[in-house]
Structures are given as structure tokens and as C-alpha cells.
Write a protein that holds these residues in place. Structure first.
Motif, PDB file in Angstrom:
ATOM      1  N   ALA A 142      35.921 -30.482  17.907  1.00 24.31           N
ATOM      2  CA  ALA A 142      36.151 -30.921  19.290  1.00 24.31           C
ATOM      3  C   ALA A 142      35.778 -29.848  20.307  1.00 24.31           C
ATOM      4  O   ALA A 142      35.134 -30.137  21.321  1.00 24.31           O
ATOM      5  CB  ALA A 142      37.609 -31.330  19.472  1.00 24.31           C
ATOM      6  N   TRP A 143      36.177 -28.617  20.049  1.00 22.96           N
ATOM      7  CA  TRP A 143      35.915 -27.541  21.009  1.00 22.96           C
ATOM      8  C   TRP A 143      34.418 -27.363  21.235  1.00 22.96           C
ATOM      9  O   TRP A 143      33.974 -27.106  22.360  1.00 22.96           O
ATOM     10  CB  TRP A 143      36.539 -26.236  20.531  1.00 22.96           C
ATOM     11  N   GLU A 144      33.642 -27.521  20.181  1.00 13.40           N
ATOM     12  CA  GLU A 144      32.192 -27.404  20.317  1.00 13.40           C
ATOM     13  C   GLU A 144      31.642 -28.485  21.244  1.00 13.40           C
ATOM     14  O   GLU A 144      30.696 -28.243  21.997  1.00 13.40           O
ATOM     15  CB  GLU A 144      31.534 -27.495  18.939  1.00 13.40           C
ATOM     16  N   ARG A 145      32.249 -29.651  21.218  1.00  8.98           N
ATOM     17  CA  ARG A 145      31.821 -30.714  22.135  1.00  8.98           C
ATOM     18  C   ARG A 145      32.094 -30.318  23.577  1.00  8.98           C
ATOM     19  O   ARG A 145      31.262 -30.531  24.474  1.00  8.98           O
ATOM     20  CB  ARG A 145      32.555 -32.015  21.823  1.00  8.98           C
ATOM     21  N   LEU A 146      33.259 -29.741  23.805  1.00 12.55           N
ATOM     22  CA  LEU A 146      33.605 -29.327  25.169  1.00 12.55           C
ATOM     23  C   LEU A 146      32.663 -28.231  25.650  1.00 12.55           C
ATOM     24  O   LEU A 146      32.193 -28.257  26.797  1.00 12.55           O
ATOM     25  CB  LEU A 146      35.052 -28.836  25.215  1.00 12.55           C
TER      26      LEU A 146
END
Length: 214
Positions: A142-146
Motif C-alpha cells: 500500500a505505501w508504495e502506491r501512495l
């Protein structure tokens, strides 16, 4: 003046919007230091303690009557620095942690692994010795998406993870960036986030500090 220490520029509009909704007229000064989170993720929160203290000291020198740290990964070291600064330094997740600590079964959801330890420690501290069944849930990728600019994908991933939680009395969204995911969940379990109660506590602390100094 209330100063906010962020480790992501994405937090700035979140807290400005909450200020406009709940505390119109309050002046917020934003400091963004993305490097602090990157190092905390790689080396642990204590590795950035001296740098956090230096940033906070600079904020006080520039007129901050209170400081709110909006990063849960470095919130503990920021709060600890208050002893030397002479002004309140609050971590945004403490009011949320206090609410969660009143429950028996707590699930902490995060998208950055360095967030788990300080958040769990804070909840246990607020529980004041009362036994709490505390579990963690990491939202993989998820953090990589952000970081790639896909905020909707980030929030959808968090919401989907939250909806998998079973046998919990409360779900804690451990990072301020996750807040809006609560509106995308379908779970019947209460979902807590930190920005609104954290900002409320900081506004009150800043007002009290100004009153005490006048």
C-alpha cells in the motif's frame, strides 16, 4: 502558534481541512521532513531522535507555543523531547490510543512496519497495566502506491485490509495518511484514526500554553 511536524507533505491538506472544520481561526505552521520517516523505517525511531529534537527546538525558537507530531513512527521520540523544550509536544496518535486502550481486542493496521512498535507501545501505555489483546495487520504494497501518487489505490488497499479483520472490538488506523480509508470500509467494527482527536488535543494544549505565558 501551533506547529505541526510532518514526515509527508500529504498530511498538510488533511490537517488544514480539519482546522477549517473544527478550529477556524487557528494558525497552523507546517514543517515537513520526509527524511525522518525514511531513516526511521530503515534504522528505527531512536536513530532520528537527535534530529527530531533539533527540528522541534527550531520550531520553538521561531515561536511555536506547542508542537504536534503527525508521524506515528517518530511520535514517541518527539514527545520525549518536550522535557528539554519547555513547550507541549504532542503525538497525534495518543488520543486515539487512549480510546483503543479502553477496548479488550485491538487490531492495529499500518502500511509502514516501523509504525507498529511505537503504536502498540502507546496503546499498552494508555491501558495502564490492563490486559489488551493487541494484534497487527500490515497492508502489503500500500505505501508504495501512495509514494507513486495513487492515493485512491492506497486507501482502497487499506479499506480492503480492514474489512478482513475478525474478532476485534476496535480497529486502529496507525498512520494519519490512512484516515480517509475509514469511509471506504464496510466493517461493523469501530475504526479509529488519529488526525481529528490529535489536532483537537494540540489546539487545546497550545491555547493553554499561551494563556499560561500571558
Amino acid at each position: 502558534m501551533l506547529t505541526l511536524l510532518h514526515t509527508s507533505p500529504l498530511h498538510v491538506p488533511v490537517f488544514d481541512a480539519l482546522r477549517d472544520q473544527d478550529h477556524p481561526g487557528v494558525t497552523l505552521r507546517h514543517l515537513v521532513h520526509e527524511d525522518l520517516l525514511a531513516r526511521a523505517m530503515a534504522e528505527g525511531p531512536q536513530a532520528v531522535a537527535a534530529d527530531v529534537a533539533a527540528v522541534l527546538a527550531g520550531a520553538v525558537a521561531e515561536g511555536a507555543s506547542a508542537v504536534l507530531c503527525t508521524c506515528s513512527s517518530v511520535g514517541g521520540v518527539a514527545e520525549a523531547a518536550a522535557v528539554e523544550l519547555g513547550v507541549p509536544v504532542l503525538r497525534v496518535d495518543r488520543p486515539m490510543a487512549a480510546a483503543a486502550a479502553a477496548c479488550d481486542r485491538v487490531v492495529v493496521v499500518a502500511t509502514v512496519r516501523s509504525t507498529f512498535e511505537p503504536t502498540a507501545a502507546l496503546i499498552r501505555e494508555e491501558a495502564a497495566g490492563r490486559a489488551v489483546d493487541l494484534r497487527t495487520l500490515f497492508v502489503e504494497g500500500a505505501w508504495e502506491r501512495l509514494e507513486a501518487g495513487d492515493r485512491d489505490g492506497y486507501l482502497d488497499a487499506v479499506a480492503a485490509a480492514v474489512d478482513t479483520v475478525r474478532e476485534a472490538d476496535v480497529i486502529v488506523l496507525a498512520q494519519a495518511s490512512m484516515t480517509d480509508a475509514a469511509d471506504r470500509t464496510t466493517t461493523a467494527v469501530p475504526v479509529l484514526s488519529s488526525p481529528r482527536p490529535g489536532l483537537r488535543a494540540a489546539v487545546e494544549a497550545a491555547a493553554e500554553a499561551v494563556a499560561a505565558g500571558s
